[in-house]
Write a protein that holds these residues in place. Structure first.
Motif, PDB file in Angstrom:
ATOM      1  N   LEU A 111      88.636  -1.251  88.781  1.00 39.26           N
ATOM      2  CA  LEU A 111      89.464  -2.430  88.610  1.00 39.26           C
ATOM      3  C   LEU A 111      88.712  -3.688  88.999  1.00 39.26           C
ATOM      4  O   LEU A 111      87.931  -3.680  89.952  1.00 39.26           O
ATOM      5  CB  LEU A 111      90.730  -2.319  89.464  1.00 39.26           C
ATOM      6  CG  LEU A 111      91.683  -1.169  89.146  1.00 39.26           C
ATOM      7  CD1 LEU A 111      92.869  -1.201  90.100  1.00 39.26           C
ATOM      8  CD2 LEU A 111      92.154  -1.235  87.701  1.00 39.26           C
ATOM      9  N   ALA A 115      92.925  -7.325  89.747  1.00 36.46           N
ATOM     10  CA  ALA A 115      93.774  -6.138  89.632  1.00 36.46           C
ATOM     11  C   ALA A 115      93.879  -5.419  90.975  1.00 36.46           C
ATOM     12  O   ALA A 115      94.952  -4.904  91.335  1.00 36.46           O
ATOM     13  CB  ALA A 115      93.219  -5.202  88.567  1.00 36.46           C
ATOM     14  N   PHE A 157      96.431  -3.108  83.085  1.00 33.76           N
ATOM     15  CA  PHE A 157      95.177  -3.766  83.465  1.00 33.76           C
ATOM     16  C   PHE A 157      94.166  -3.712  82.317  1.00 33.76           C
ATOM     17  O   PHE A 157      93.444  -4.683  82.053  1.00 33.76           O
ATOM     18  CB  PHE A 157      94.593  -3.120  84.716  1.00 33.76           C
ATOM     19  CG  PHE A 157      95.397  -3.342  85.964  1.00 33.76           C
ATOM     20  CD1 PHE A 157      96.063  -4.537  86.183  1.00 33.76           C
ATOM     21  CD2 PHE A 157      95.485  -2.357  86.945  1.00 33.76           C
ATOM     22  CE1 PHE A 157      96.806  -4.754  87.337  1.00 33.76           C
ATOM     23  CE2 PHE A 157      96.218  -2.559  88.099  1.00 33.76           C
ATOM     24  CZ  PHE A 157      96.883  -3.753  88.299  1.00 33.76           C
TER      25      PHE A 157
END
Length: 429
Positions: A111, A115, A157
């Motif tokens: 990520l 995020a 995401f």
């Protein structure tokens, strides 16, 4: 050669004539070659110092030079002038022995920082922080936090472009996202951990409030996302990996004691040659050889002129200020480095004038925002830029591009390393 040299002796050596320094350098070079039982290599940056060192080796040890590997550390944020020069000289002088490092790559998808923050806030809202935090409030690991995200969150995401795919080059921009930009010097960048780990330390660890002298530093660290991890990630680790691949046990470097107090201290305690160990050399020591220790910048340029040594055209790039004073780029290095932001005529000041497109990219892709945050953490008049830091980084870039040129107050994180686990420990679960 003695491993212990007094500071007064160093100063005296630095005042000696060029020929004396050449002789001392050649002595160290020959000694370095004699110590090798595997292969030798030159750490080449494309800068004037490593170029002069390479010329010395080719001139005084021509047979050994033919067998020596040349390792060019391409960080991915090299000045275009230096990159072109390094590759051309590497081909002309090094041939097949010229090797260019490559960036490491991620082994799995991960990520982006934004995020990671969302996952942390979601866990907080769910009352589930204990799943990812240690008893002392520090993050168990970045991977643990990312595993806590639901499949639906991951899908969201991905859709929003907040995921680093597997096999992503661990570039300057990846490092800036995960760790922070190289802003401020080593004294301020004590924590070598991902930014999300530092966030948890600052927000949840009780140890973060134990030392009064660190409170001001914590205030800066909370606001500004900075790190020097890029130096390790883009330079040190790729170079050491290539040294292992090439079975190198002696590395020549163009370091000079005059470049910093730390390098002077290292020379005083270690001398021209010092030993270390590397996993790929199990049968003996690994040697670091620094033949140019007593040289000064003037010596380098005198040698270049005297022996007609080629050098990067970067050093001829200049700009003239309003007072009519010409400024030249003094150091070859990463154009995205802001570790000297506390000093006038720092690298960010230079590229604003000499490489405006690179400067604009740097500011627009996040460094401008972090410098803005840095200035806003001080509102007591000790930073002379507080008054002009109003509005977004983009507005500042357009309205007053010199706003980021000079931050005149040091930020010192000394002592924080006693409170925070090293990254390798912090990544363990």
């Amino acid at each position: 050669m003695s491993s212990y040299i007094g500071f007064k002796d160093i100063i005296a050596e630095q005042k000696k004539p060029l020929q004396y320094k050449i002789d001392k350098a050649v002595e160290a070079i020959r000694k370095g070659f004699s110590l090798s039982k595997h292969h030798t290599a030159l750490a080449f940056s494309g800068g004037k110092d490593s170029t002069v060192l390479w010329h010395l080796i080719r001139t005084y040890c021509p047979e050994q030079a033919k067998k020596m590997y040349i390792i060019f550390g391409n960080t991915g944020v090299e000045y275009p002038e230096s990159l072109q020069f390094a590759r051309k000289l590497g081909k002309d002088w090094g041939g097949d022995h010229f090797h260019e490092t490559k960036l490491l790559r991620t082994e799995q998808k991960g990520l982006k920082y934004a995020a990671q923050r969302e996952v942390l806030e979601w866990l907080r809202s769910e009352g589930s922080l204990s799943e990812v935090l240690k008893a002392d409030g520090k993050l168990k690991s970045t991977q643990c936090l990312e595993r806590a995200a639901t499949p639906e969150m991951w899908a969201d995401f991905e859709k929003r472009g907040l995921v680093w795919p597997k096999n992503t080059p661990m570039s300057y921009w990846w490092c800036a996202d995960q760790y922070g930009f190289p802003i401020l010097g080593k004294a301020a960048s004590k924590l070598d951990a991902r930014r999300i780990n530092i966030d948890c330390f600052l927000e949840f660890s009780k140890s973060s409030s134990e030392k009064d002298e660190l409170h001001e530093y914590y205030d800066v660290l909370r606001q500004c996302k900075f790190s020097q991890h890029c130096c390790k990630l883009l330079k040190k680790e790729p170079s050491e990996r290539m040294q292992a691949e090439l079975d190198v046990d002696v590395i020549f470097k163009g370091l000079m004691a005059s470049e910093s107090q730390m390098r002077k201290m290292n020379f005083a305690t270690r001398g021209y040659i010092f030993e270390s160990s590397r996993p790929h050399i199990p049968d003996g020591p690994f040697y670091h050889v620094n033949p140019l220790q007593i040289w000064m910048d003037d010596d380098i340029w005198e040698y270049i002129r005297k022996y007609n040594v080629p050098y990067s055209p970067l050093y001829d790039v200049s700009w003239t200020d309003k007072a009519g004073v010409e400024h030249r780029i003094q150091r070859n290095g990463c154009w995205g480095c802001a570790t000297g932001i506390l000093y006038k005529d720092n690298q960010i000041t230079m590229i604003r004038h000499t490489h405006p497109q690179l400067h604009a990219t740097l500011m627009k892709k996040g460094m401008g925002d972090e410098l803005l945050k840095l200035a806003k953490t001080k509102n007591n008049g000790r930073l002379n830029l507080t008054a002009v830091f109003e509005g977004s980084a983009q507005e500042l870039l357009e309205r007053r591009p010199c706003a980021f040129d000079d931050l005149d107050e040091r930020v010192d994180g000394s002592g924080i390393d006693e409170e925070y686990d090293a990254e390798i420990k912090n990544e363990e679960e």
